[in-house]
Design an enzyme around this catalytic site. Structure first.
Site, PDB file in Angstrom:
ATOM      1  N   ARG A  63     -19.152   8.536   1.186  1.00 50.17           N
ATOM      2  CA  ARG A  63     -17.883   7.810   1.322  1.00 50.17           C
ATOM      3  C   ARG A  63     -18.100   6.327   1.615  1.00 50.17           C
ATOM      4  O   ARG A  63     -17.238   5.497   1.332  1.00 50.17           O
ATOM      5  CB  ARG A  63     -16.992   8.467   2.386  1.00 50.17           C
ATOM      6  CG  ARG A  63     -16.378   9.784   1.925  1.00 50.17           C
ATOM      7  CD  ARG A  63     -15.518  10.412   2.993  1.00 50.17           C
ATOM      8  NE  ARG A  63     -16.272  10.751   4.189  1.00 50.17           N
ATOM      9  CZ  ARG A  63     -16.974  11.882   4.338  1.00 50.17           C
ATOM     10  NH1 ARG A  63     -16.969  12.790   3.392  1.00 50.17           N
ATOM     11  NH2 ARG A  63     -17.647  12.104   5.442  1.00 50.17           N
ATOM     12  N   GLU A  73     -27.390  17.387  14.957  1.00 58.22           N
ATOM     13  CA  GLU A  73     -27.178  18.317  16.069  1.00 58.22           C
ATOM     14  C   GLU A  73     -28.125  19.515  15.947  1.00 58.22           C
ATOM     15  O   GLU A  73     -28.779  19.913  16.903  1.00 58.22           O
ATOM     16  CB  GLU A  73     -25.721  18.772  16.072  1.00 58.22           C
ATOM     17  CG  GLU A  73     -25.307  19.392  17.377  1.00 58.22           C
ATOM     18  CD  GLU A  73     -23.852  19.864  17.347  1.00 58.22           C
ATOM     19  OE1 GLU A  73     -23.441  20.499  18.307  1.00 58.22           O
ATOM     20  OE2 GLU A  73     -23.157  19.595  16.337  1.00 58.22           O
TER      21      GLU A  73
END
Ligand code: AMP
Length: 178
Positions: free
Chosen positions: A66, A103
């Site tokens: 994006r 993560e």
């Protein structure tokens, strides 16, 4: 005709929050309503460029995927080149790679070895700053090529994730924060 620049409130109102996408617990910031609005999209590009004018920036580097939308438009407006930093395995020619922690696990971004000339002045752009790992890795690639980062600019910043900590030493801009 010049239109008034959008306010942060107007920009925020065109960003849709999608809970639990792509996985439970993530509040996904969907920018497609903003992209579809001519004034908000164009005004967001102007605001992300900040005070830079044509001639001040050699290349706008955009982050997959994006980030490309905003970086390519910013590059055209600044009469600068556009350079993609892509996820590993997407660029066809020789690349430099930078790995960073997620993560769970790691991710790797890449840039063509000849994408930027040493000393070139770069504006680095992505749509959203979360933990800062992606932008920090992209910044490291730009610096590996010997280019100078003038500013790192985001549409959205998730402040509670403190991504700016990973971008210390850089000038960082964001238009709306959560
Ligand atoms: P980070 O490396 O944690 O700063 O993550 C930034 C990258 O992940 C950007 O390229 C974003 O497009 C994407 N991203 C992370 N969190 C979100 C979110 N909540 N909504 C939309 N995109 C996100």
């Amino acid at each position: 005709m010049m239109q008034p620049l959008p306010t942060p409130t107007e920009i925020a109102s065109a960003i849709r929050n999608v809970p639990d996408f792509p996985k439970p617990g993530i509040q996904f910031k969907d920018i497609t309503p903003l992209l579809a609005d001519a004034r908000l999209f164009s005004g967001s590009i102007d605001l992300m460029i900040g005070n830079f004018k044509p001639g001040m920036v050699d290349a706008v580097v955009g982050i997959d995927a994006r980030g490309f939308i905003f970086a390519a438009a910013a590059a055209a407006r600044l009469q600068a080149g556009f350079v993609p930093v892509r996820k590993k395995g997407k660029l066809p020619y020789h690349t430099h790679e930078e790995q960073y922690d997620l993560e769970y696990g790691t991710a790797t971004v890449a840039v063509h070895v000849d994408a930027l000339k040493p000393g070139s002045r770069v504006l680095l752009i992505d749509d959203l700053l979360a933990t800062g790992g992606t932008a920090a890795a992209a910044a490291a690639l730009v610096q590996k090529l010997g280019a100078e980062i003038l500013e790192i600019s985001f549409l959205i910043e998730l402040k509670f994730l403190e991504g700016r900590r990973k971008l210390q030493g850089h000038s960082v801009r964001s238009l709306v924060s959560y």
